[in-house]
Design a protein around this motif. Sequence first.
Motif, PDB file in Angstrom:
ATOM      1  N   ASP A 316      20.299  83.657  53.525  1.00  0.00           N
ATOM      2  CA  ASP A 316      19.562  83.042  54.627  1.00  0.00           C
ATOM      3  C   ASP A 316      19.319  81.561  54.372  1.00  0.00           C
ATOM      4  O   ASP A 316      19.329  80.745  55.304  1.00  0.00           O
ATOM      5  CB  ASP A 316      18.230  83.777  54.877  1.00  0.00           C
ATOM      6  N   ALA A 317      19.153  81.181  53.108  1.00  0.00           N
ATOM      7  CA  ALA A 317      18.966  79.770  52.781  1.00  0.00           C
ATOM      8  C   ALA A 317      20.224  78.960  53.022  1.00  0.00           C
ATOM      9  O   ALA A 317      20.165  77.744  53.217  1.00  0.00           O
ATOM     10  CB  ALA A 317      18.532  79.624  51.326  1.00  0.00           C
ATOM     11  N   MET A 318      21.385  79.627  53.021  1.00  0.00           N
ATOM     12  CA  MET A 318      22.664  78.950  53.195  1.00  0.00           C
ATOM     13  C   MET A 318      23.155  78.976  54.645  1.00  0.00           C
ATOM     14  O   MET A 318      24.264  78.553  54.933  1.00  0.00           O
ATOM     15  CB  MET A 318      23.714  79.611  52.306  1.00  0.00           C
ATOM     16  N   ASN A 319      22.324  79.474  55.529  1.00  0.00           N
ATOM     17  CA  ASN A 319      22.682  79.495  56.948  1.00  0.00           C
ATOM     18  C   ASN A 319      22.448  78.099  57.533  1.00  0.00           C
ATOM     19  O   ASN A 319      21.325  77.606  57.530  1.00  0.00           O
ATOM     20  CB  ASN A 319      21.810  80.523  57.676  1.00  0.00           C
ATOM     21  N   PRO A 320      23.503  77.433  58.032  1.00  0.00           N
ATOM     22  CA  PRO A 320      23.321  76.059  58.536  1.00  0.00           C
ATOM     23  C   PRO A 320      22.309  75.949  59.660  1.00  0.00           C
ATOM     24  O   PRO A 320      21.613  74.934  59.778  1.00  0.00           O
ATOM     25  CB  PRO A 320      24.725  75.653  58.995  1.00  0.00           C
ATOM     26  N   ASP A 321      22.184  77.007  60.480  1.00  0.00           N
ATOM     27  CA  ASP A 321      21.235  76.948  61.590  1.00  0.00           C
ATOM     28  C   ASP A 321      19.782  77.055  61.129  1.00  0.00           C
ATOM     29  O   ASP A 321      18.860  76.719  61.867  1.00  0.00           O
ATOM     30  CB  ASP A 321      21.537  78.061  62.603  1.00  0.00           C
ATOM     31  N   ILE A 322      19.581  77.524  59.902  1.00  0.00           N
ATOM     32  CA  ILE A 322      18.242  77.564  59.317  1.00  0.00           C
ATOM     33  C   ILE A 322      17.993  76.327  58.463  1.00  0.00           C
ATOM     34  O   ILE A 322      16.973  75.647  58.588  1.00  0.00           O
ATOM     35  CB  ILE A 322      18.064  78.836  58.451  1.00  0.00           C
ATOM     36  N   LEU A 323      18.946  76.018  57.578  1.00  0.00           N
ATOM     37  CA  LEU A 323      18.734  74.969  56.576  1.00  0.00           C
ATOM     38  C   LEU A 323      18.771  73.556  57.155  1.00  0.00           C
ATOM     39  O   LEU A 323      17.935  72.714  56.811  1.00  0.00           O
ATOM     40  CB  LEU A 323      19.790  75.101  55.473  1.00  0.00           C
ATOM     41  N   LEU A 324      19.730  73.272  58.035  1.00  0.00           N
ATOM     42  CA  LEU A 324      19.904  71.887  58.476  1.00  0.00           C
ATOM     43  C   LEU A 324      18.739  71.352  59.309  1.00  0.00           C
ATOM     44  O   LEU A 324      18.338  70.200  59.105  1.00  0.00           O
ATOM     45  CB  LEU A 324      21.224  71.742  59.230  1.00  0.00           C
ATOM     46  N   PRO A 325      18.156  72.119  60.235  1.00  0.00           N
ATOM     47  CA  PRO A 325      16.965  71.586  60.921  1.00  0.00           C
ATOM     48  C   PRO A 325      15.841  71.231  59.951  1.00  0.00           C
ATOM     49  O   PRO A 325      15.124  70.244  60.161  1.00  0.00           O
ATOM     50  CB  PRO A 325      16.556  72.731  61.863  1.00  0.00           C
ATOM     51  N   LEU A 326      15.692  72.016  58.885  1.00  0.00           N
ATOM     52  CA  LEU A 326      14.689  71.690  57.872  1.00  0.00           C
ATOM     53  C   LEU A 326      15.038  70.381  57.175  1.00  0.00           C
ATOM     54  O   LEU A 326      14.162  69.545  56.915  1.00  0.00           O
ATOM     55  CB  LEU A 326      14.600  72.820  56.846  1.00  0.00           C
ATOM     56  N   ALA A 327      16.322  70.210  56.892  1.00  0.00           N
ATOM     57  CA  ALA A 327      16.766  68.985  56.217  1.00  0.00           C
ATOM     58  C   ALA A 327      16.543  67.760  57.096  1.00  0.00           C
ATOM     59  O   ALA A 327      16.083  66.710  56.617  1.00  0.00           O
ATOM     60  CB  ALA A 327      18.243  69.109  55.839  1.00  0.00           C
ATOM     61  N   TYR A 328      16.860  67.882  58.380  1.00  0.00           N
ATOM     62  CA  TYR A 328      16.716  66.741  59.288  1.00  0.00           C
ATOM     63  C   TYR A 328      15.267  66.288  59.411  1.00  0.00           C
ATOM     64  O   TYR A 328      14.991  65.116  59.709  1.00  0.00           O
ATOM     65  CB  TYR A 328      17.249  67.085  60.681  1.00  0.00           C
ATOM     66  N   SER A 329      14.333  67.205  59.177  1.00  0.00           N
ATOM     67  CA  SER A 329      12.908  66.867  59.335  1.00  0.00           C
ATOM     68  C   SER A 329      12.347  66.096  58.141  1.00  0.00           C
ATOM     69  O   SER A 329      11.241  65.570  58.209  1.00  0.00           O
ATOM     70  CB  SER A 329      12.087  68.148  59.540  1.00  0.00           C
ATOM     71  N   ILE A 330      13.110  66.023  57.044  1.00  0.00           N
ATOM     72  CA  ILE A 330      12.642  65.335  55.841  1.00  0.00           C
ATOM     73  C   ILE A 330      13.025  63.859  55.916  1.00  0.00           C
ATOM     74  O   ILE A 330      14.180  63.518  56.155  1.00  0.00           O
ATOM     75  CB  ILE A 330      13.248  65.978  54.577  1.00  0.00           C
ATOM     76  N   LYS A 331      12.058  62.979  55.722  1.00  0.00           N
ATOM     77  CA  LYS A 331      12.298  61.534  55.789  1.00  0.00           C
ATOM     78  C   LYS A 331      12.344  60.970  54.367  1.00  0.00           C
ATOM     79  O   LYS A 331      11.357  61.068  53.625  1.00  0.00           O
ATOM     80  CB  LYS A 331      11.181  60.839  56.592  1.00  0.00           C
ATOM     81  N   VAL A 332      13.478  60.389  54.004  1.00  0.00           N
ATOM     82  CA  VAL A 332      13.624  59.918  52.627  1.00  0.00           C
ATOM     83  C   VAL A 332      14.158  58.494  52.503  1.00  0.00           C
ATOM     84  O   VAL A 332      14.167  57.932  51.404  1.00  0.00           O
ATOM     85  CB  VAL A 332      14.562  60.856  51.817  1.00  0.00           C
TER      86      VAL A 332
END
Length: 353
Positions: A316-332
């Motif tokens: 589930d952690a490797m599902n792009p539809d789950i992981l990528l929205p979380l990644a996009y929300s991180i500001k670095v």
Amino acid sequence: MSRKRTENDGDSGPVTLHIPIDRFGFLKQEHGNSPERFSKARSTSSTDHDREERKLRKWRKMIGVGGSDWKHYVRRKPNVVKRRIRKGIPDCLRGLVWQLISGSRDLLLMNPGVYEQLVIYETSASELDIIRDISRTFPSHVFFQKRHGPGQRSLYNVLKAYSVYDRDVGYVQGMGFIAGLLLLYMSEEDAFWLLVALLKGAVHAPMEGLYHAGLPLVQQYLFQLESLVRELIPKLGEHFSQEMINPSMYASQWFITVFSYSFPFPLALRIWDVFLSEGVKIVFKVGLALLNYCQDELVKLPFEKLIHALKTFPEDAMNPDILLPLAYSIKVSKRLEELKLDYEKTITKPVQP
């Protein structure tokens, strides 16, 4: 998109074994990166088909014939382009769009005949190393499986050409996975110039420091990642410190191959869409999102199990539809710049009077 498997004409016999492959060309029973892992609940209804057709029409209109409208559209509607890339480039257009967003198409047009010269007429000190590593690159993909087959020959040519083009970098093993990924979507010459665009920095910061002696850019990225983990996921950062886990134990390949080495292929492709468009910050974002998503389990594990878990994340952690929205929300972005300066201070010795 995937290459057709090459049959051995000399083979004969009454039994032909059918080996199922996924839509990307990987053997299903050997490769854990099959997109079917994330398709259990996916509908194949006419509504989904219509949605994909509409998406494809939008992309074709956006890029124009052979990419003729791309630059104009990017200037007019950059936010639309960014949003669509983050949602995923249609697979049938991926090779062309990757060339457009990376700047490699322009390099190709400005350097006619150069690739052929490098492949045919030049010799490389890295040739034996490249030959040794060829079979280790996507070994379960049908295009690269056959020894001395078209896939392995193309991969050799691209890596050899680059090792001649940039003798300071030459050849480093992780480059094979990047070149291999590109060859699944474009010709040898196109893949070569995209590799040049990445390592020389046609659009974003050059990647060549990932492959120089001592891997200086890898060291910088690991320093930045470790700091970000401590700041953004403090509970996990503290656990890593207690268990003496540092990013070199799990994240080096994230940067060296941009997730193409061990991540599920559908996820790697979606990351590459954004990586070519937005640069290396997506590698940090995905890594942080993954660690944050799994932190409740990771903080329970001792050293040995932690090392294993950091290389085998749950499906589930490797599902792009789950992981990528979380990644996009991180500001670095801002913090990465600050940490880069901090890192440079740690490696710069003061000049003695």
